[in-house]
Design a protein around this motif. Structure first.
Motif: not given
Ligand code: ADP
Length: 305
Positions: A222-225, A258, A260-264, A286, A288
């Motif tokens: 998980g956790g891409g841009p 893109r 780059y912020n991983d806040d839901d 998002r 992945r």
């Protein structure tokens, strides 16, 4: 409740070579668990200790509440080894019959269950042909049928799809998914990352005889841009996005951005922000990484290695 498969501090030395170096794992009943790792990481050694083919040098391993390698533990699983050879003169059905007798199934049950597993493995049409005429993929599927014949609550599979073409792999994936939905605990050792990613509930990445990471495939990858596809952008928009949300990258065709912020909460905020500008938003998702990216990163083996 006991875990289905568990080991602590498992070590195995092969004449000075440390194949397992303190491997600890806990697999819950009903889990579909994948073992990932480069060649030589110790995955097969772990499976072989669990099924009683190899004795550990140190540490403890158990299946349910029984020590691995003992008679009680050995009654509770099915196993398909990575390298196997079945008697070539037998037919697939005869092989299942033999295995059924070896595990003390009754003749009517063997007949009934053989028909079921042959169907499940896509081998019904070839059941009465000799194994010598089977392709490697067919042998793998009859091996799988053999492993699930006795309805084992736990299944150890060492590279079960390595010889299969994409259709055969899909077939086996479906078979395993059906078994998993019936509550079978499955421990799958495979280097085919897409197979593992698609079917496993949880995976452990193993390297140098140790577990270096466990988690659900989606958590690990998980956790891409955030990816936005717009009808276009200008410098002012990019500046405002980066002020509000963090680092922004644009692509050369002028349509994808893109962030780059991983806040839901970032995605709905970005969508709301774009809607106040004179831009059309075609896609917002998002990105992945693939399990392969994660795998290489975890092992510290990026490009070129
Ligand atoms: P994997 O399944 O992850 O590829 P293995 O468990 O097969 O890894 O092997 C782990 C290490 O142990 C490797 O270095 C391998 O060469 C070694 N090994 C495995 N089996 C034996 C054996 N019977 N004798 C000596 N070394 C072995």
């Amino acid at each position: 409740m006991n875990s289905a498969v568990e080991c602590w501090g498992l070590t195995k030395n092969y004449r000075g070579l440390r194949a397992l170096d303190g491997l600890s794992l806990k697999i819950e009943p009903g889990e579909f668990f994948g073992l990932l790792g480069p060649n030589g990481a110790g995955k097969s050694t772990f499976v072989k200790i669990m099924v009683g083919l190899v004795r550990q040098t140190g540490g403890w391993a158990q299946i349910g509440d029984a020590p691995a390698g003992g008679v009680r533990a050995n009654r509770s699983f099915g196993y398909l080894p990575e390298l196997f050879r079945f008697p070539p003169w037998m037919t697939g059905r005869e092989l299942l019959n033999l295995h059924g007798r070896l595990i003390s199934m009754s003749s009517p049950d063997i007949a009934k269950r053989s028909t079921e597993v042959l169907e499940l493995a896509g081998m019904a049409d070839a059941a009465d042909r000799r194994i010598s005429g089977y392709s490697k993929g067919m042998q793998q599927r009859i091996g799988l049928a053999q492993a699930v014949l006795g309805r084992p609550p736990i299944l150890f599979l060492d590279e079960p799809t390595s010889a299969l073409d994409p259709v055969g792999r899909a077939h086996v994936r479906n078979l395993l998914a059906a078994l998993a939905s019936e509550g079978t605990t499955i421990v799958l050792n495979s280097h085919l990352l897409t197979d593992v990613e698609r079917v496993c509930d949880r995976i452990a990445v193993i390297d140098h005889g140790r577990v270096i990471k466990t988690g659900r495939p989606s958590d690990l990858s998980g956790g891409g841009p955030l990816l936005l596809r717009l009808d276009g952008w200008d410098k002012a928009l990019i500046e405002q996005l980066s002020e509000r949300f963090g680092r922004v990258e644009t692509d050369i065709n002028g349509r994808e951005i893109r962030i780059y912020n991983d806040d839901d909460e970032a995605a709905p905020k970005v969508a709301a922000f774009i809607s106040t500008h004179d831009r059309r938003l075609y896609e917002l998702c998002r990105e992945r990484g693939t399990l392969e990216d994660v795998f290489l990163e975890l092992l510290g083996r990026g490009d070129g290695e």
